[in-house]
Design a protein around this motif. Structure first.
Motif, short mmCIF file in Angstrom:
data_model
loop_
_atom_site.label_atom_id
_atom_site.label_comp_id
_atom_site.label_asym_id
_atom_site.label_seq_id
_atom_site.Cartn_x
_atom_site.Cartn_y
_atom_site.Cartn_z
N ILE A 166 -15.75 -34.62 -73.09
CA ILE A 166 -16.81 -33.48 -73.53
C ILE A 166 -15.88 -32.68 -74.35
N GLN A 167 -16.82 -31.71 -74.88
CA GLN A 167 -16.22 -30.50 -75.83
C GLN A 167 -16.56 -29.13 -75.68
N LEU A 168 -15.67 -28.52 -75.35
CA LEU A 168 -16.41 -27.09 -74.13
C LEU A 168 -16.25 -25.79 -75.09
N ARG A 169 -17.61 -24.83 -75.59
CA ARG A 169 -17.32 -24.00 -75.98
C ARG A 169 -17.71 -22.52 -75.05
N ARG A 170 -16.47 -21.64 -75.79
CA ARG A 170 -16.88 -20.53 -74.54
C ARG A 170 -17.87 -19.38 -75.05
N GLU A 171 -18.34 -18.74 -74.47
CA GLU A 171 -19.63 -17.78 -74.68
C GLU A 171 -19.01 -16.27 -74.39
N ASN A 187 -17.22 -12.78 -75.37
CA ASN A 187 -16.99 -11.61 -74.20
C ASN A 187 -17.17 -11.79 -72.66
N SER A 188 -17.49 -13.47 -72.86
CA SER A 188 -17.81 -14.19 -71.17
C SER A 188 -16.02 -14.96 -70.33
N SER A 189 -16.26 -15.52 -69.15
CA SER A 189 -15.20 -16.51 -69.12
C SER A 189 -16.34 -18.06 -68.51
N MET A 190 -17.50 -17.70 -68.92
CA MET A 190 -18.45 -19.16 -68.81
C MET A 190 -18.05 -19.92 -69.93
N TYR A 191 -18.56 -20.93 -69.81
CA TYR A 191 -19.01 -22.21 -70.48
C TYR A 191 -19.66 -22.80 -70.70
N TYR A 192 -19.86 -23.24 -72.04
CA TYR A 192 -20.62 -24.75 -72.66
C TYR A 192 -20.29 -25.67 -72.44
N MET A 193 -21.36 -27.14 -72.40
CA MET A 193 -20.14 -28.95 -72.45
C MET A 193 -20.76 -29.22 -73.27
N LYS A 194 -21.06 -29.65 -73.64
CA LYS A 194 -21.18 -30.77 -74.98
C LYS A 194 -20.67 -32.38 -74.75
N LEU A 195 -21.42 -33.46 -75.26
CA LEU A 195 -20.81 -34.51 -74.66
C LEU A 195 -20.05 -35.01 -76.06
N LEU A 196 -19.51 -35.61 -76.21
CA LEU A 196 -18.78 -36.24 -77.18
C LEU A 196 -18.64 -37.79 -77.24
N LYS A 197 -18.61 -37.88 -76.09
CA LYS A 197 -18.36 -40.04 -76.20
C LYS A 197 -20.21 -40.11 -75.26
N LYS A 198 -20.50 -40.05 -76.01
CA LYS A 198 -22.52 -40.45 -75.61
C LYS A 198 -22.53 -42.03 -74.96
N ASP A 199 -21.45 -42.41 -75.52
CA ASP A 199 -21.77 -44.16 -74.85
C ASP A 199 -21.32 -44.16 -73.41
N VAL A 200 -20.19 -43.24 -73.82
CA VAL A 200 -19.59 -43.19 -71.97
C VAL A 200 -20.95 -42.06 -71.25
N GLY A 201 -21.55 -41.35 -71.51
CA GLY A 201 -22.88 -40.82 -71.13
C GLY A 201 -23.76 -41.58 -70.37
N ALA A 202 -24.14 -42.46 -71.40
CA ALA A 202 -24.97 -43.48 -70.81
C ALA A 202 -24.42 -44.28 -69.78
N LEU A 203 -23.68 -44.51 -69.91
CA LEU A 203 -23.21 -45.57 -68.63
C LEU A 203 -23.07 -44.93 -67.14
N ALA A 204 -22.57 -43.01 -67.34
CA ALA A 204 -23.08 -42.34 -65.74
C ALA A 204 -23.85 -42.39 -65.53
N MET A 205 -24.90 -42.34 -66.60
CA MET A 205 -26.28 -42.25 -66.48
C MET A 205 -26.78 -43.59 -65.70
N GLN A 206 -26.57 -45.36 -65.80
CA GLN A 206 -26.66 -46.21 -65.26
C GLN A 206 -26.05 -45.68 -63.82
N VAL A 207 -24.80 -45.49 -63.65
CA VAL A 207 -24.11 -45.95 -62.23
C VAL A 207 -25.74 -44.59 -61.08
#
Length: 418
Positions: free
Chosen positions: A336-341, A343-363
């Protein structure tokens, strides 16, 4: 003859085990290729070019278990293979690469180093006992004949393979050795499960069926839940032969272990190849940790299937404080890759390895119960900073087994001979 993806998976597998040993020069081409593959995987995103500065490159090298004395050699090999481009300031660029292509490139790197028959035999040795256990005499003859090893070389190879953990064995009643490894249940799972069930007592069979049904419904459960169903002894025996995968995530405060089925990734092909780097398992375990041990005020995950679907489609999720704190390991592995919002302590998440995400969904797509609540009331909001995969957990468990439990494992494995 193994295809490249299978060979690449074994190179990664063997390299992980060689990290725990010194003076393993006989396997130096295996270790070099495996480290190249792990490094390449951790550098790359699935479908886009990555440009990384020297600080990020060095951090990724550490995560990939690459020493300072090795990094320049590995970068040179990857650049010669036209997989990365390096700059004089230490930065580099890598094109989009999936787990599948990482394994192919790893096999190519191994081949290009002109490895010895001894090293090729070390890979075949493990592959040959992945489907069914084999007796020592049959396996020794096959490996020696196939790779033209002398009796001394063959004896030495088996001795080292046993010690390092490339293969496991149990002794049967006639004192003959019976070789196997942790991949028995990644292929043709139903037949092998039935063979195991037939060797156990009715009460034990019912417990295993209960646990299997739960894993089929939820995809992933805590080890405490698995122990409550099977009991510690039976669960340990079944873990030692690879019937269940144990995935450990940890931070400075605590360690949590989650259980999955080895065949959970089989929809996408050979599960040993698809998640050879354990990234999907680490992703599932880390998300499950976030579900069960992160408070809602920090952005605890409650809609897991929807979140994964959004990530796999390429969208960002968030913002949440927990995203910036709970998934540090996945960020280091560049899953994953994170991006900070701003003026905030909160973050956004983006999936870099989409094949890994697809496998995780399978489980996690076995049923409709993937929206979990916190277990109990003691909530700890901590980050996942380390992951230990199923094979390492299984190997550690086998080393701790006493004589009685090892005999029980041998009894279970004997059922595969019938």
């Amino acid at each position: 003859m193994m295809d490249k993806r299978t060979e690449g998976a074994w190179l990664i597998n063997h390299t992980k085990k060689l990290l725990d040993f010194k003076d393993t020069q006989e396997f130096e081409d295996i270790e070099l290729a495996g480290k190249c593959g792990s490094f390449l995987s951790n550098l790359a995103a699935s479908d886009e070019q990555s440009d990384l500065n020297s600080d990020k490159v060095n951090a990724i090298a550490k995560v990939s278990n690459i020493k300072k004395t090795e990094i320049e050699t590995i970068k040179s090999i990857l650049e010669d293979a036209r997989l990365i481009e390096t700059a004089s300031n230490g930065s580099l660029s890598v094109l989009g690469i999936t787990t599948s292509t990482v394994l192919t490139h790893t096999a190519d790197i191994f081949k290009n180093n002109n490895p010895s028959n001894y090293q090729k035999a070390a890979l075949e040795l493990s592959e040959s006992v992945s489907d069914l256990p084999k007796e020592e005499k049959i396996l020794t003859e096959y490996i020696s004949d196939s790779y033209k090893l002398s009796k001394a070389e063959s004896t030495d190879l088996f001795m080292q393979a046993e010690e390092i953990g490339f293969i496991d064995y149990e002794k049967l009643d006639d004192n003959s050795k019976f070789y196997f490894n942790g991949n028995l249940f990644r292929r043709e799972n139903l037949t092998k499960t039935n063979a195991i069930l037939s060797s156990l007592k009715q009460e034990e069979r019912m417990k295993i069926l209960e646990l299997d049904n739960l894993l089929t419904t939820k995809g992933c459960i805590t080890v405490e839940k698995a122990k409550s169903i099977l009991g510690e002894l039976l669960l340990s025996k079944l873990q030692s032969i690879g019937m269940y995968d144990f995935n450990e995530v940890s931070n400075t405060k605590e360690t949590k272990t989650f259980v999955t089925k080895p065949s959970a990734f089989s929809k996408y092909g050979n599960p040993f190849e698809e998640d050879a780097l354990d990234l999907a398992k680490a992703f599932v375990s880390s998300l499950y940790y976030g579900i069960n041990f992160s408070s809602s005020g920090r952005g605890r995950i409650t809609m897991l299937k929807a979140l994964l679907s959004k990530l796999v489609k390429g969208s960002e999720v968030g913002p949440a404080t927990a995203i910036g704190e709970d998934y540090k390991l996945l960020e280091l592995k560049r899953v994953i890759q994170l991006r900070r919002e701003s003026n905030s302590s909160m973050y956004y998440m983006k999936l870099l390895k989409k094949d890994v995400g697809a496998l995780a969904m399978q489980v996690l797509e076995f049923g409709d119960t993937t929206e979990q609540t916190v277990f109990g009331t003691n909530i700890y909001s901590g980050s996942v900073t380390n992951y230990v995969g199923p094979e390492q957990k299984r190997y550690n468990n086998r080393k701790k087994q006493n004589t009685t439990s090892k005999q029980s494992v041998a009894d279970i494995l004997r059922t595969f001979r019938n």
